[in-house]
Design an enzyme around this catalytic site. Structure first.
Site, PDB file in Angstrom:
ATOM      1  N   SER A  48      23.919  25.923  27.710  1.00  0.00           N
ATOM      2  CA  SER A  48      24.897  26.059  26.622  1.00  0.00           C
ATOM      3  C   SER A  48      25.529  24.732  26.221  1.00  0.00           C
ATOM      4  O   SER A  48      26.306  24.687  25.283  1.00  0.00           O
ATOM      5  CB  SER A  48      26.001  27.035  27.043  1.00  0.00           C
ATOM      6  OG  SER A  48      26.651  26.560  28.200  1.00  0.00           O
ATOM      7  N   CYS A  49      25.195  23.670  26.917  1.00  0.00           N
ATOM      8  CA  CYS A  49      25.887  22.398  26.664  1.00  0.00           C
ATOM      9  C   CYS A  49      24.846  21.289  26.754  1.00  0.00           C
ATOM     10  O   CYS A  49      24.554  20.799  27.833  1.00  0.00           O
ATOM     11  CB  CYS A  49      26.974  22.245  27.741  1.00  0.00           C
ATOM     12  SG  CYS A  49      27.982  20.785  27.630  1.00  0.00           S
TER      13      CYS A  49
END
Ligand code: GRE
Length: 300
Positions: free
Chosen positions: A217-218
């Protein structure tokens, strides 16, 4: 330095004069003066700006504000009233003032780091506008669990910075900036403790959390988000050593001058900034150049 741009500058609707005085009595030595200053746009405020070299202020609605109204319809109506009021009030002063729109928060404290806010962020980036993430007071169960027994830490000493840094790192780690790479978010108070911790956040994200799954997610590093999506202001934090740290960790291209009026005053902010030892190029960027670019301000 003349013509500084300041962008964490609060106002309140004149009809909330009493409520504002009550709020100010919780922290301001002179609550009456504070209430008079925060409800004024066109008089005292302009006198201070002229006296201390602030050319342009971007105004935002104060606390308690729309976020403290839990009924969504009422909150929506107040947001419209505030936004219409400020647009009308500064209409003929566009060379001195701009304003952030206030938005309603709804029933509980909202974190804008969840997927249901993607539509909101898509609209923000489509409109090509900037988002200022301002602290609010802790409420409800969070207040009871963490702050009720340590009430002097609520606000600038600790809770504001913790609230905003949690929120912003939530946006980073939940992928908001990956899904909206054009998004520009501004935080105040020299970065709400985050510049101090960048090395450690980066170390734990890259060396521990990403191998464990954060990489889903990052995608970028925390330093890349700070270079591409995040801005910090000097609002309410007039410390030269801390500014030096921010210059090293965040860089002059991402720092913006601000006062935090009327919670702080123009004299302290401007006397400090004007005297800070800094090369002229970086000083000009922080005072006005960066803000002019970010907000596409023309001549003022
Ligand atoms: C604010 O910016 O809203 C604020 C407060 C209380 C103290 C300081 C401050 O609401 O900056």
């Amino acid at each position: 330095m003349l013509g500084k741009v300041a962008l964490e500058e609060a106002f309140a609707l004149p009809r909330f004069h009493e409520q504002t005085r009550w709020w100010a009595s919780l922290f301001a030595v002179d609550a009456e003066k504070h209430a008079a200053e925060i409800t004024d746009i066109r008089q005292k405020r302009i006198e201070y700006m002229d006296k201390y070299g602030v050319g342009y202020q971007i105004l935002s609605y104060t606390a308690p504000g729309v976020q403290d109204i839990f009924d969504p319809k009422e909150a929506q109506a107040l947001a419209v009233e505030i936004n219409d009021y400020i647009a009308t009030t500064i209409k003929d002063l566009s060379e001195r003032f701009g304003a952030f729109a206030a938005g309603p928060d709804g029933e509980k404290a909202i974190f804008y780091d969840q997927p249901e806010w993607d539509e909101f962020w898509a609209t923000v980036t489509d409109l090509d506008v900037q988002f200022y993430l301002h602290p609010r007071n802790p409420t409800g169960k969070i207040y009871d669990a963490l702050w009720a027994d340590r009430k002097w830490l609520v606000g600038p000493p600790l809770s504001f910075a913790q609230g905003v840094s949690l929120h912003l790192l939530g946006m980073v780690s939940n992928g908001v900036f990956d899904r909206h790479p054009k998004l520009q978010v501004i935080i105040g108070h020299l970065g709400e403790h985050l510049p101090f911790d960048l090395w450690r956040i980066n170390h734990w994200f890259e060396d521990v959390k990403k191998p464990l799954g954060l990489k889903e997610s990052c995608k970028k590093t925390i330093r890349e988000y700070f270079a591409q999506n995040i801005w910090i202001t000097t609002s309410g934090h007039f410390s030269s050593p801390t500014l030096q740290l921010c210059l090293t960790e965040v860089g002059a291209d991402r720092i913006l001058f601000s006062v935090d009026y009327p919670f702080e005053n123009h004299k302290d902010a401007c006397a400090w900034f004007d005297a800070v030892e800094l090369n002229e190029i970086d000083k000009e960027k922080i005072a006005k150049g960066n803000a002019k670019k970010l907000f596409k301000l023309g001549k003022f």
